[in-house]
Motif scaffolding. Structure first.
Motif, PDB file in Angstrom:
ATOM      1  N   ILE A 228       0.830  -1.199   0.000  1.00 21.48           N
ATOM      2  CA  ILE A 228       0.000   0.000   0.000  1.00 21.48           C
ATOM      3  C   ILE A 228       0.871   1.259   0.000  1.00 21.48           C
ATOM      4  CG2 ILE A 228      -0.200   0.075   2.526  1.00 21.48           C
ATOM      5  CD1 ILE A 228      -2.996   0.991   0.032  1.00 21.48           C
ATOM      6  N   PHE A 229       2.056   1.197   0.608  1.00 25.24           N
ATOM      7  CA  PHE A 229       2.946   2.350   0.607  1.00 25.24           C
ATOM      8  C   PHE A 229       3.641   2.517  -0.745  1.00 25.24           C
ATOM      9  CE2 PHE A 229       2.310   1.954   5.133  1.00 25.24           C
ATOM     10  CZ  PHE A 229       2.287   3.282   5.548  1.00 25.24           C
ATOM     11  N   ALA A 230       3.892   1.421  -1.439  1.00 25.72           N
ATOM     12  CA  ALA A 230       4.410   1.524  -2.808  1.00 25.72           C
ATOM     13  C   ALA A 230       3.375   2.185  -3.711  1.00 25.72           C
ATOM     14  CB  ALA A 230       4.781   0.137  -3.338  1.00 25.72           C
ATOM     15  N   ASP A 231       2.105   1.817  -3.534  1.00 27.92           N
ATOM     16  CA  ASP A 231       1.028   2.463  -4.298  1.00 27.92           C
ATOM     17  C   ASP A 231       0.941   3.945  -3.951  1.00 27.92           C
ATOM     18  OD1 ASP A 231       0.434  -0.031  -5.352  1.00 27.92           O
ATOM     19  OD2 ASP A 231      -1.274  -0.387  -3.998  1.00 27.92           O
ATOM     20  N   LEU A 232       1.127   4.248  -2.679  1.00 24.25           N
ATOM     21  CA  LEU A 232       1.060   5.634  -2.234  1.00 24.25           C
ATOM     22  C   LEU A 232       2.162   6.470  -2.878  1.00 24.25           C
ATOM     23  CD1 LEU A 232      -0.195   7.788  -0.390  1.00 24.25           C
ATOM     24  CD2 LEU A 232       1.313   6.975   1.443  1.00 24.25           C
ATOM     25  N   VAL A 233       3.387   5.954  -2.886  1.00 23.95           N
ATOM     26  CA  VAL A 233       4.497   6.685  -3.500  1.00 23.95           C
ATOM     27  C   VAL A 233       4.247   6.893  -4.990  1.00 23.95           C
ATOM     28  CG1 VAL A 233       6.941   6.553  -4.119  1.00 23.95           C
ATOM     29  CG2 VAL A 233       6.211   6.015  -1.792  1.00 23.95           C
ATOM     30  N   ALA A 234       3.704   5.884  -5.665  1.00 21.32           N
ATOM     31  CA  ALA A 234       3.403   6.024  -7.093  1.00 21.32           C
ATOM     32  C   ALA A 234       2.403   7.149  -7.335  1.00 21.32           C
ATOM     33  CB  ALA A 234       2.876   4.702  -7.646  1.00 21.32           C
ATOM     34  N   ALA A 235       1.427   7.279  -6.443  1.00 26.03           N
ATOM     35  CA  ALA A 235       0.441   8.355  -6.575  1.00 26.03           C
ATOM     36  C   ALA A 235       1.064   9.709  -6.266  1.00 26.03           C
ATOM     37  CB  ALA A 235      -0.744   8.090  -5.642  1.00 26.03           C
ATOM     38  N   ILE A 236       1.862   9.772  -5.207  1.00 28.47           N
ATOM     39  CA  ILE A 236       2.479  11.037  -4.814  1.00 28.47           C
ATOM     40  C   ILE A 236       3.455  11.516  -5.883  1.00 28.47           C
ATOM     41  CG2 ILE A 236       3.982  12.139  -3.111  1.00 28.47           C
ATOM     42  CD1 ILE A 236       2.730  10.243  -1.021  1.00 28.47           C
ATOM     43  N   ASP A 237       4.166  10.587  -6.523  1.00 33.78           N
ATOM     44  CA  ASP A 237       5.103  10.960  -7.588  1.00 33.78           C
ATOM     45  C   ASP A 237       4.431  11.873  -8.620  1.00 33.78           C
ATOM     46  OD1 ASP A 237       7.248   9.526  -6.561  1.00 33.78           O
ATOM     47  OD2 ASP A 237       6.990   7.809  -7.916  1.00 33.78           O
ATOM     48  N   LYS A 238       3.193  11.557  -8.969  1.00 34.85           N
ATOM     49  CA  LYS A 238       2.491  12.336  -9.989  1.00 34.85           C
ATOM     50  C   LYS A 238       2.137  13.726  -9.492  1.00 34.85           C
ATOM     51  CE  LYS A 238       0.641   8.146 -12.124  1.00 34.85           C
ATOM     52  NZ  LYS A 238      -0.564   7.362 -12.470  1.00 34.85           N
ATOM     53  N   HIS A 239       1.780  13.825  -8.218  1.00 36.16           N
ATOM     54  CA  HIS A 239       1.492  15.133  -7.646  1.00 36.16           C
ATOM     55  C   HIS A 239       2.754  15.986  -7.567  1.00 36.16           C
ATOM     56  CE1 HIS A 239      -2.703  14.480  -6.461  1.00 36.16           C
ATOM     57  NE2 HIS A 239      -2.347  13.228  -6.218  1.00 36.16           N
ATOM     58  N   VAL A 240       3.863  15.377  -7.170  1.00 36.49           N
ATOM     59  CA  VAL A 240       5.124  16.107  -7.082  1.00 36.49           C
ATOM     60  C   VAL A 240       5.548  16.605  -8.466  1.00 36.49           C
ATOM     61  CG1 VAL A 240       7.592  15.871  -6.580  1.00 36.49           C
ATOM     62  CG2 VAL A 240       5.896  14.994  -4.960  1.00 36.49           C
ATOM     63  N   ALA A 241       5.354  15.781  -9.485  1.00 37.62           N
ATOM     64  CA  ALA A 241       5.685  16.199 -10.850  1.00 37.62           C
ATOM     65  C   ALA A 241       4.832  17.386 -11.277  1.00 37.62           C
ATOM     66  CB  ALA A 241       5.502  15.032 -11.814  1.00 37.62           C
ATOM     67  N   ALA A 242       3.546  17.362 -10.926  1.00 36.44           N
ATOM     68  CA  ALA A 242       2.658  18.472 -11.272  1.00 36.44           C
ATOM     69  C   ALA A 242       3.060  19.746 -10.532  1.00 36.44           C
ATOM     70  CB  ALA A 242       1.214  18.104 -10.943  1.00 36.44           C
ATOM     71  N   PHE A 243       3.434  19.613  -9.258  1.00 35.78           N
ATOM     72  CA  PHE A 243       3.845  20.766  -8.469  1.00 35.78           C
ATOM     73  C   PHE A 243       5.154  21.346  -9.006  1.00 35.78           C
ATOM     74  CE2 PHE A 243       5.152  22.405  -4.023  1.00 35.78           C
ATOM     75  CZ  PHE A 243       4.524  23.625  -4.243  1.00 35.78           C
ATOM     76  N   ALA A 244       6.095  20.475  -9.344  1.00 31.94           N
ATOM     77  CA  ALA A 244       7.373  20.925  -9.902  1.00 31.94           C
ATOM     78  C   ALA A 244       7.154  21.695 -11.197  1.00 31.94           C
ATOM     79  CB  ALA A 244       8.299  19.735 -10.132  1.00 31.94           C
ATOM     80  N   GLU A 245       6.180  21.267 -11.986  1.00 36.29           N
ATOM     81  CA  GLU A 245       5.852  21.965 -13.230  1.00 36.29           C
ATOM     82  C   GLU A 245       5.292  23.354 -12.914  1.00 36.29           C
ATOM     83  OE1 GLU A 245       5.661  22.600 -17.277  1.00 36.29           O
ATOM     84  OE2 GLU A 245       6.604  20.927 -16.188  1.00 36.29           O
ATOM     85  N   ASP A 246       4.421  23.438 -11.927  1.00 33.91           N
ATOM     86  CA  ASP A 246       3.868  24.735 -11.520  1.00 33.91           C
ATOM     87  C   ASP A 246       4.965  25.667 -11.019  1.00 33.91           C
ATOM     88  OD1 ASP A 246       1.437  26.467 -10.449  1.00 33.91           O
ATOM     89  OD2 ASP A 246       2.864  26.273  -8.796  1.00 33.91           O
ATOM     90  N   LEU A 247       5.941  25.116 -10.307  1.00 29.80           N
ATOM     91  CA  LEU A 247       7.050  25.906  -9.778  1.00 29.80           C
ATOM     92  C   LEU A 247       8.057  26.279 -10.860  1.00 29.80           C
ATOM     93  CD1 LEU A 247       7.614  23.870  -6.495  1.00 29.80           C
ATOM     94  CD2 LEU A 247       6.760  26.209  -6.622  1.00 29.80           C
ATOM     95  N   GLU A 248       7.895  25.700 -12.040  1.00 28.52           N
ATOM     96  CA  GLU A 248       8.779  25.946 -13.188  1.00 28.52           C
ATOM     97  C   GLU A 248      10.232  25.620 -12.859  1.00 28.52           C
ATOM     98  OE1 GLU A 248       7.996  29.226 -15.813  1.00 28.52           O
ATOM     99  OE2 GLU A 248       6.044  29.619 -14.878  1.00 28.52           O
ATOM    100  N   PHE A 249      10.432  24.512 -12.142  1.00 29.82           N
ATOM    101  CA  PHE A 249      11.778  24.033 -11.858  1.00 29.82           C
ATOM    102  C   PHE A 249      12.460  23.607 -13.152  1.00 29.82           C
ATOM    103  CE2 PHE A 249      10.789  22.544  -7.259  1.00 29.82           C
ATOM    104  CZ  PHE A 249      11.200  23.767  -6.758  1.00 29.82           C
ATOM    105  N   ASP A 250      13.713  23.950 -13.301  1.00 34.68           N
ATOM    106  CA  ASP A 250      14.544  23.438 -14.390  1.00 34.68           C
ATOM    107  C   ASP A 250      15.339  22.266 -13.820  1.00 34.68           C
ATOM    108  OD1 ASP A 250      16.218  22.890 -16.480  1.00 34.68           O
ATOM    109  OD2 ASP A 250      17.131  24.888 -16.585  1.00 34.68           O
ATOM    110  N   LEU A 251      14.825  21.064 -14.013  1.00 29.66           N
ATOM    111  CA  LEU A 251      15.437  19.880 -13.408  1.00 29.66           C
ATOM    112  C   LEU A 251      16.563  19.291 -14.247  1.00 29.66           C
ATOM    113  CD1 LEU A 251      12.179  18.120 -12.131  1.00 29.66           C
ATOM    114  CD2 LEU A 251      13.752  19.577 -10.829  1.00 29.66           C
ATOM    115  N   GLY A 252      16.741  19.798 -15.468  1.00 27.19           N
ATOM    116  CA  GLY A 252      17.796  19.275 -16.321  1.00 27.19           C
ATOM    117  C   GLY A 252      17.596  17.798 -16.607  1.00 27.19           C
ATOM    118  N   ASP A 253      18.664  17.024 -16.516  1.00 25.35           N
ATOM    119  CA  ASP A 253      18.567  15.586 -16.770  1.00 25.35           C
ATOM    120  C   ASP A 253      18.327  14.792 -15.484  1.00 25.35           C
ATOM    121  OD1 ASP A 253      21.025  15.948 -15.598  1.00 25.35           O
ATOM    122  OD2 ASP A 253      22.173  14.869 -17.122  1.00 25.35           O
TER     123      ASP A 253
END
Length: 206
Positions: A70-95
Motif C-alpha cells: 500500500i505504501f508503494a502504491d502511495l508513492v506512485a500516486a504522490i510521484d504524480k502530484h510532485v511532478a505536477a507541483f514541480a511543473e507549476d514551480l517551473e523548476f529546471d530539473l535538467g537531466d
C-alpha cells in the motif's frame, strides 16, 4: 499610474490524492499505519526517549514501500502530484528528477503537536492524510519572511491570505499537501480525542 504587484510567491499544492490516478485505499492505509506502529519497537523506544507525542516511524523505518504494498502504491500516486507541483514551480530539473527520499507515519494523539520546523536538504515536502477526526489539527504554515519584518506592524484581522503571517490549511482524509521544503510549518495541538494519522515525505533532486 501607480502599480502594486505581489513578488516572490510561496506556493502551496492541495489536491485529492486520487486526482492523477487510481485512489489509494485510505482504510487499508490506516490499518497498515496502526500495524506498523504496534510492531515497531525501535520507533516506540525513540518516541519515548525523545518525548515525542504519539508515534512516528521517521527515526526507525526507511523502507515502508518495500514492507507494505500500500505504501508503494502511495508513492506512485504522490510521484504524480510532485511532478505536477514541480511543473507549476517551473523548476529546471535538467537531466535529473525528483525522487522520494523518505516517507514516514505520524500518529498524533489528543494534545499532541509537532513544533515548527523545516526539512533541510530536500526540495519538496508534503503530507497525505489518513485519519482526520473532528478537532484534528490543521497544518500551520509560516511566512518565510517573518524573521526579517523587524518593526513591521501586525496585519489587520481578515487581511488577504497572501499577506497573512500564518496560514492554517485544513486537509481532509485522502488529501495531499505539498510545499517547498524550506517553508517552515507546524502542527498545532490535536484537540480531538482520536489520533490524527498522516504520512509525510520528502523528495530530493537527483
Amino acid at each position: 499610474m501607480s502599480q502594486i504587484r505581489s513578488l516572490f510567491a510561496t506556493r502551496l499544492y492541495h489536491a485529492r490524492l486520487s486526482e492523477h490516478g487510481p485512489a489509494v485505499d485510505t482504510s487499508e492505509l490506516e490499518t497498515s499505519c496502526w500495524s506498523i506502529a504496534e510492531d515497531d519497537e525501535a520507533g516506540q523506544e525513540w518516541c519515548d526517549e525523545n518525548n515525542y507525542p504519539g508515534y512516528t516511524s521517521y527515526a526507525s523505518l526507511t523502507d515502508l514501500p518495500w514492507r507494505f504494498p500500500i505504501f508503494a502504491d502511495l508513492v506512485a500516486a504522490i510521484d504524480k502530484h510532485v511532478a505536477a507541483f514541480a511543473e507549476d514551480l517551473e523548476f529546471d530539473l535538467g537531466d535529473k528528477t525528483l525522487v522520494v527520499e523518505d516517507i514516514w507515519i505520524n500518529l498524533l494523539p489528543e494534545g499532541g503537536t509537532h513544533s515548527s520546523h523545516i526539512h533541510p536538504h530536500s526540495v519538496i515536502s508534503g503530507t497525505t492524510y489518513v485519519s482526520m477526526p473532528d478537532g484534528a489539527s490543521a497544518l500551520k504554515l509560516e511566512d518565510p519572511r517573518l524573521g526579517f519584518m523587524m518593526a513591521a506592524p501586525a496585519r489587520r484581522k481578515g487581511c488577504r491570505e497572501e499577506l497573512k503571517t500564518f496560514v492554517y490549511e485544513a486537509p481532509a482524509v485522502g488529501d495531499v499537501l505539498l510545499w517547498e521544503s524550506w517553508l517552515r510549518h507546524e502542527v498545532p495541538p490535536n484537540t480531538s480525542e482520536d489520533e490524527r494519522i498522516s504520512v509525510s515525505f520528502n523528495y530530493k533532486w537527483e
